[in-house]
Write an enzyme that holds these catalytic residues in place. Structure first.
Site, mmCIF file in Angstrom:
data_model
loop_
_atom_site.group_PDB
_atom_site.id
_atom_site.type_symbol
_atom_site.label_atom_id
_atom_site.label_comp_id
_atom_site.label_asym_id
_atom_site.label_seq_id
_atom_site.Cartn_x
_atom_site.Cartn_y
_atom_site.Cartn_z
ATOM 1 N N SER A 125 0.836 -1.205 0.000
ATOM 2 C CA SER A 125 0.000 0.000 0.000
ATOM 3 C C SER A 125 0.865 1.246 0.000
ATOM 4 C CB SER A 125 -0.867 -0.012 1.266
ATOM 5 O OG SER A 125 -1.452 1.249 1.466
ATOM 6 N N TYR A 149 -1.205 -0.461 10.882
ATOM 7 C CA TYR A 149 -1.487 -1.087 9.583
ATOM 8 C C TYR A 149 -0.299 -0.863 8.638
ATOM 9 C CZ TYR A 149 -3.434 -1.557 4.867
ATOM 10 O OH TYR A 149 -3.640 -1.901 3.543
ATOM 11 N N LYS A 153 2.374 -3.577 6.762
ATOM 12 C CA LYS A 153 2.630 -3.647 5.310
ATOM 13 C C LYS A 153 4.128 -3.582 5.032
ATOM 14 C CE LYS A 153 -1.267 -4.318 3.550
ATOM 15 N NZ LYS A 153 -1.561 -5.548 2.852
HETATM 16 P P1 NAD Z 1 -10.813 -7.322 1.558
HETATM 17 O O1 NAD Z 1 -11.015 -7.296 3.037
HETATM 18 O O2 NAD Z 1 -11.978 -7.155 0.666
HETATM 19 O O3 NAD Z 1 -10.060 -8.681 1.146
HETATM 20 C C1 NAD Z 1 -9.228 -9.387 2.040
HETATM 21 C C2 NAD Z 1 -9.724 -10.828 2.052
HETATM 22 O O4 NAD Z 1 -8.863 -11.586 2.894
HETATM 23 C C3 NAD Z 1 -11.138 -10.970 2.603
HETATM 24 O O5 NAD Z 1 -11.897 -11.750 1.701
HETATM 25 C C4 NAD Z 1 -10.946 -11.690 3.940
HETATM 26 O O6 NAD Z 1 -12.027 -12.545 4.242
HETATM 27 C C5 NAD Z 1 -9.654 -12.438 3.701
HETATM 28 N N1 NAD Z 1 -8.851 -12.710 4.906
HETATM 29 C C6 NAD Z 1 -8.512 -11.842 5.869
HETATM 30 N N2 NAD Z 1 -7.759 -12.439 6.794
HETATM 31 C C7 NAD Z 1 -7.618 -13.723 6.385
HETATM 32 C C8 NAD Z 1 -6.922 -14.844 6.920
HETATM 33 N N3 NAD Z 1 -6.241 -14.775 8.075
HETATM 34 N N4 NAD Z 1 -6.973 -16.009 6.230
HETATM 35 C C9 NAD Z 1 -7.657 -16.098 5.078
HETATM 36 N N5 NAD Z 1 -8.332 -15.071 4.519
HETATM 37 C C10 NAD Z 1 -8.304 -13.907 5.177
HETATM 38 O O7 NAD Z 1 -9.685 -6.222 1.243
HETATM 39 P P2 NAD Z 1 -9.185 -5.632 -0.142
HETATM 40 O O8 NAD Z 1 -9.572 -4.197 -0.173
HETATM 41 O O9 NAD Z 1 -9.528 -6.513 -1.259
HETATM 42 O O10 NAD Z 1 -7.624 -5.653 0.128
HETATM 43 C C11 NAD Z 1 -6.812 -6.737 -0.306
HETATM 44 C C12 NAD Z 1 -5.377 -6.419 0.048
HETATM 45 O O11 NAD Z 1 -4.992 -5.176 -0.544
HETATM 46 C C13 NAD Z 1 -5.130 -6.272 1.551
HETATM 47 O O12 NAD Z 1 -3.864 -6.843 1.842
HETATM 48 C C14 NAD Z 1 -5.074 -4.773 1.752
HETATM 49 O O13 NAD Z 1 -4.278 -4.409 2.844
HETATM 50 C C15 NAD Z 1 -4.436 -4.329 0.437
HETATM 51 N N6 NAD Z 1 -4.736 -2.936 0.096
HETATM 52 C C16 NAD Z 1 -6.046 -2.541 -0.057
HETATM 53 C C17 NAD Z 1 -6.333 -1.222 -0.368
HETATM 54 C C18 NAD Z 1 -7.767 -0.753 -0.515
HETATM 55 O O14 NAD Z 1 -7.993 0.467 -0.540
HETATM 56 N N7 NAD Z 1 -8.743 -1.619 -0.629
HETATM 57 C C19 NAD Z 1 -5.292 -0.293 -0.540
HETATM 58 C C20 NAD Z 1 -3.973 -0.737 -0.402
HETATM 59 C C21 NAD Z 1 -3.708 -2.065 -0.081
#
Ligand code: NAD
Ligand code: UDP
Length: 338
Positions: A125, A149, A153
């Protein structure tokens, strides 16, 4: 063709990435514990792509189960999305975030090592840059952790870089996302935040459906052209396609990279509101509010490395982002005028 396991595979970004990978001929396996996703996502993906992706319901910290999954579904690489991602929650419960994100990543890497899977793409991120000295931000800008957080990362990136440097991983991509928004244009998959959304676009779409009375604009006295915060919003399908390109690149060349994924265009809160009103024909009532603690004035990417290294170029603009975010939210709210 690459066979790839997506941790957090039914989440927001992973589900869109599954579609992009499938369109490019790759084979996808999903792993999720459904802690932050809907149970019907695999079925929605099947209807959208015409393919039934194998699904493993598991926690990434469960090494025996993940190892067994990698044995039942041998893959060439893992794309690691599974994580907790709420800044406020991370400050309220640091150990939860260390456990889920850092220990979770170590356990996943152990299962991969046991199974001989040595390529990874990681969801990082732009939060690792904290308060940047200036935008656009290049990958060699200093990393500045501002919250738990963000720390998780950066630690996860470092773990992956260390394993690549010591030859334990053959190939790795740390992808630093800026602000992913929008949904697949079919409105069959999208973002489903639990509770009150923290982020601007999901909050605004809920104002548009009438679920919330107004949008609070957090600060209008920043040193930006209109005084509101500037960010780099990118369409989730552009982000999804970047994963496919990054994966193909690191697998073909067995290299490790750390790259920004953003459009390079700074958009203010008011710019996004106006684009949304234009794209949807809905008026968003606004309430000027104090700055949100910890927010930076402006933060947008220099995306040249992703273009140079694996040929990624965004295909969708802010109107597409707003239209697709709205289609998804309207479909969920049962609104038919889109
Ligand atoms: P999201 O919460 O929709 O997806 C994460 C998924 O991981 C979920 O389906 C959740 O059920 C699953 N999960 C969480 N912990 C788990 C575990 N211990 N075992 C198995 N499954 C698990 O989030 P997203 O927005 O799709 O983000 C995905 C990744 O991208 C994350 O690592 C997040 O930090 C990163 N990210 C997201 C954004 C954003 O704005 N959405 C920005 C930068 C980085
Ligand atoms: N923002 C806002 N109202 C909201 C949510 C966010 O004004 O209800 C602003 C926020 O201050 C920032 C921008 O919108 O300037 C993007 O915020 P978001 O939380 O979506 O992303 P991040 O700040 O994590 O980049």
């Amino acid at each position: 063709m690459t066979r790839v396991l997506l941790t957090g595979g039914t989440g927001y970004i992973a589900s869109h990435t599954a579609v992009a990978l499938s369109e490019r001929g790759h084979e996808v396996v999903l792993l999720d514990n459904f802690s932050n996703s809907e149970r019907d996502v695999p079925e929605r993906l099947r209807r959208l792509t015409g393919k039934a992706f194998p699904l493993i319901e598991a926690d990434i910290r469960d090494v025996p189960t993940v190892t067994a999954a990698l044995s039942a579904h041998p893959v060439d690489a893992v794309i690691h999305f599974a994580a907790l991602k709420a800044v406020g929650e991370s400050e309220a419960d640091p150990l939860l975030y260390y456990d889920m994100n850092i220990i979770g990543t170590i356990r996943l890497l152990q299962a991969m090592q046991e199974s001989g899977v040595r390529r990874i793409v990681f969801s990082s991120s732009a939060t690792v840059y904290g308060q940047p000295d200036a935008s656009p931000i290049q990958e060699d800008a200093p990393t500045r952790v501002q919250n738990i957080y963000g720390r998780t990362k950066l630690v996860m990136e470092d773990l992956i870089r260390d394993l690549a440097r010591t030859g334990k991983l053959l190939a790795a991509a740390n992808l630093r996302y800026f602000n992913p928004v929008g949904a697949h244009p079919s409105a069959m998959i999208g973002e489903t935040p639990r509770g009150v959304p923290n982020n601007l676009m999901p909050y605004m779409t809920q104002v548009a459906t009438g679920e919330r009375p107004h949008l609070s604009v957090f600060g209008d006295d920043y040193d930006t052209p209109d005084g509101t915060g500037v960010r780099d919003y990118l369409h989730v399908m552009d982000l999804a396609e970047a994963h496919a390109l990054a994966l193909e690149h690191i697998c073909a060349h067995e290299v490790s990279v750390t790259v920004n994924l953003g459009t390079g265009i700074g958009i203010s809160v008011l710019d996004l509101v106006h684009a949304f009103e234009r794209a949807t024909g809905r008026k968003i009532p606004l309430k000027m509010s104090p700055r949100r603690p910890g927010d930076v004035a402006s933060n947008y990417a220099n995306p040249e490395a992703a273009a140079r290294i694996f040929g990624w170029k965004v295909q969708r603009d802010v109107d597409d982002m707003c239209r697709d975010a709205w289609r998804w939210q309207a479909a969920r709210a049962g609104i038919n005028d889109v």
